[in-house]
Design an enzyme around this catalytic site. Structure first.
Site, short mmCIF file in Angstrom:
data_model
loop_
_atom_site.label_atom_id
_atom_site.label_comp_id
_atom_site.label_asym_id
_atom_site.label_seq_id
_atom_site.Cartn_x
_atom_site.Cartn_y
_atom_site.Cartn_z
N ILE A 18 -16.12 35.32 -14.40
CA ILE A 18 -16.03 35.45 -15.85
C ILE A 18 -17.42 35.53 -16.48
O ILE A 18 -17.66 36.34 -17.38
CB ILE A 18 -15.23 34.27 -16.43
N ASP A 37 -27.60 30.32 -13.42
CA ASP A 37 -26.58 29.88 -12.47
C ASP A 37 -27.21 28.98 -11.41
O ASP A 37 -28.39 29.13 -11.06
CB ASP A 37 -25.93 31.09 -11.80
N ASN A 90 -20.50 28.43 -20.04
CA ASN A 90 -19.41 28.87 -19.17
C ASN A 90 -19.25 28.05 -17.90
O ASN A 90 -18.28 28.23 -17.17
CB ASN A 90 -19.61 30.35 -18.83
N SER A 145 -10.09 25.82 -21.17
CA SER A 145 -9.14 26.16 -20.12
C SER A 145 -7.74 25.97 -20.67
O SER A 145 -7.52 25.17 -21.58
CB SER A 145 -9.34 25.27 -18.89
N TYR A 158 -10.53 17.32 -14.97
CA TYR A 158 -10.77 18.70 -15.41
C TYR A 158 -10.07 18.96 -16.74
O TYR A 158 -10.68 19.45 -17.69
CB TYR A 158 -10.29 19.68 -14.35
N LYS A 162 -11.93 19.66 -20.37
CA LYS A 162 -11.75 20.92 -21.08
C LYS A 162 -11.10 20.71 -22.45
O LYS A 162 -11.39 21.45 -23.40
CB LYS A 162 -10.93 21.89 -20.23
N LEU A 192 -7.92 36.43 -12.12
CA LEU A 192 -8.15 36.91 -10.76
C LEU A 192 -9.61 37.28 -10.55
O LEU A 192 -9.96 38.46 -10.38
CB LEU A 192 -7.23 38.09 -10.47
N THR A 193 -10.45 36.26 -10.55
CA THR A 193 -11.84 36.43 -10.14
C THR A 193 -11.87 36.58 -8.61
O THR A 193 -10.87 36.28 -7.93
CB THR A 193 -12.67 35.22 -10.54
#
Length: 268
Positions: A18, A37, A90, A145, A158, A162, A192-193
């Protein structure tokens, strides 16, 4: 004029999936972009590929669990391109073996996820906002999310982190809107990464598709295009919102797919 011409964007977690989609789309639409990153080599490689297309992109290391590293990423962006007007927070992590139900969750994992998933959003915004004020405004976009909006059997930390991102988004929007700074969130469903395609069992993919209102999964560009819209002036009157980009997964009564199957079996 391109949609984000003249803007300077920092994308955290931008080396793949993403984040890379958002960075690529913004760069192609005229922004100067820094891809940050933990996978430093991946960030550099992604930046080089975009540079070969004639785009202004840099790739740097970022440890989203470390305050100094987040500040360094913002400082690098300003030093490299003169300002920062778009921040896409992100980064997000999870661990299905440790992030369990509330009785069995690993408490160290709880702290790690709150630090990386939530505090990194706070810190990125904290360091970027003064520069945005000097620039006359900006847009902060946070990855939440679908897990922020419903309970689940596992991934307690998680989901909680989020949900907090979605609320922090509203607080930032309320506190800095008068400075022409907008803050919005994007809440992806199952996207669908490459990581999802390679690691998610087919049974799980089929299960999610069954309960989506739409008959397919999302792609990375579905989120990337939403981020591009929120980064652009096209969304200049939108702030404090978290847009759920999840194929209508939570749109309807959860029994509908099962009801449709039953009706088909009985000929109705």
């Amino acid at each position: 004029m391109k949609r984000v011409e003249g803007k300077v964007a920092l994308v955290t977690g931008g080396a793949s999936g993403i984040g890379l989609s958002a960075a690529t789309l913004m760069a192609k639409e005229g922004a100067r972009v820094v891809i940050a990153d933990f996978n430093e080599q991946g960030a550099a490689s992604a930046a080089n590929e975009l540079k070969n297309l004639g785009l202004e992109v840099s790739g740097i290391f970022l440890d989203a669990g470390d305050e100094a590293s987040i500040k360094d990423a913002v400082d690098f962006t300003v030093e490299q391109y003169g300002t920062i007007t778009v921040l896409y927070n992100n980064v997000g992590v999870t661990n299905l073996k440790k992030d369990l139900d509330v009785v069995h969750i690993d408490l160290d994992e709880w702290d790690r996820l709150m630090n990386v998933n939530l505090k990194s959003v706070l810190l990125g915004s904290r360091f970027a906002i003064p520069h945005m004020i000097k620039a006359g405004g900006g847009s902060i976009i946070n990855t939440a999310s679908m897990a922020a909006f419903a309970g689940d059997a596992t991934r307690s930390a998680y989901g909680a982190s989020k949900a907090a991102v979605a609320n922090l988004t509203r607080y930032i929007a309320a506190q800095y809107g008068k400075h022409h700074i907008r803050c919005n969130g994007v809440a992806p469903g199952l996207i669908l990464t490459p990581a999802a395609r390679n690691n998610m069992p087919g049974q799980i993919l089929d299960m999610f598709e069954k309960y989506n209102a739409l008959p397919y999964h999302g792609e990375a560009d579905d989120i990337g295009n939403t981020v591009l819209f929120l980064a652009s002036d096209e969304s200049k009157f939108i702030t404090g919102q978290t847009i759920q980009v999840e194929g209508g997964h939570y749109l309807s009564n959860p029994t509908i797919p099962d009801m449709q199957e039953m009706m088909a079996d009985t000929g109705h």
